[in-house]
Design an enzyme around this catalytic site. Sequence first.
Site: not given
Length: 346
Positions: A248, A277, A296
């Site tokens: 993360r 993000e 991602h």
Amino acid sequence: MAGDNGAAGGARPRAYLTRALPEEARQVVAAACDLAEWNSESSPVPRDELLRAVHDADGVLTLLTDRVDEQFLDAAPKCRVVANMAVGYDNVDLEALTRRGVLLTNTPDVLTETTADLVWALMLATARRIVEGSDAIRANAWGAWSPMFLTGYDVYGSTLGLVGAGRIGTAVARRAQGFGMTLCYHNRNRVPALEAETGAEYRSFERLLRESDFIVCLVPLTEQTCGLFGAAEFAMMKPTAVFVNAARGPVVREADLVEALRRGRPWAAGLDVFEREPIGADHPLAALPNATIVPHLGSATVRTRTAMATLAARNLVAALTGGKPPNPVNRAANQAAQTSEGSKSR
Ligand code: DGY
């Protein structure tokens, strides 16, 4: 409230899906529940709409883009289960859910190998400068074959240091054996099974940072891991090291990483996740040739994303119909939800 609730009163439970899901997963929910959903695959449901839409829901299927907190729970007074379509659940206030007897489920296992592949894609692409090479051709910048043009570092035979040795870390370590790598790891606890299977040696965090050629971060985001990698940690890495983060974003202090990459220590980074993000072309990392950045994509294959959505749907339906959800995160809340049959008070 018993009787309002599908499982208790015989009526079908009400489910809300916060994103348009693959049809296979949607059908799992539709077969057992009255279904409402946010009808976009690519845009998250706006917060106001989410809070309005969950009002009557007995269960909600969420994504990592949805914040599930006290405000969400206040807006969803009937909700007994939150089925998160991700293995990570740092978007969820687990303590608040548990306190209110709301079950949380996640989607482990189905994404392990796919995510390990992506880690390897980042390791190889970053060390061998694949994106820079591709960009050079597109920019007509390939003059001639030259002895040291776009030279990188070998993956084969180097030392891999895993920070976080859960399921995905173990899958990454297995692949490393085919590359003749020396393996070490750092984790909250030692993992004898990993050591026995791959020969990985346990290291202190600091020693791992100093000795590894590839440092791969796979820890979950928690209060303890938030900001784990900052200026001091990057300064300990070899000047030839490649740092990979597929965990993360907030595990890394991103401003420190940008500065460290500008200075060239670590030599390069491969990143799948970011502090906030999504990011775009104006992000400082996007200007750095030694940062390989992808949006991602860890679990992003057709098969795995479909499996994750379907597993989340099965968790949701099981919890709403008196079954046994395959992946409860807070078991105590599950038991409470099952025994109160939805009649819990808050
Ligand atoms: C997860 O599952 O936590 C990933 O980040 C998305 O696949």
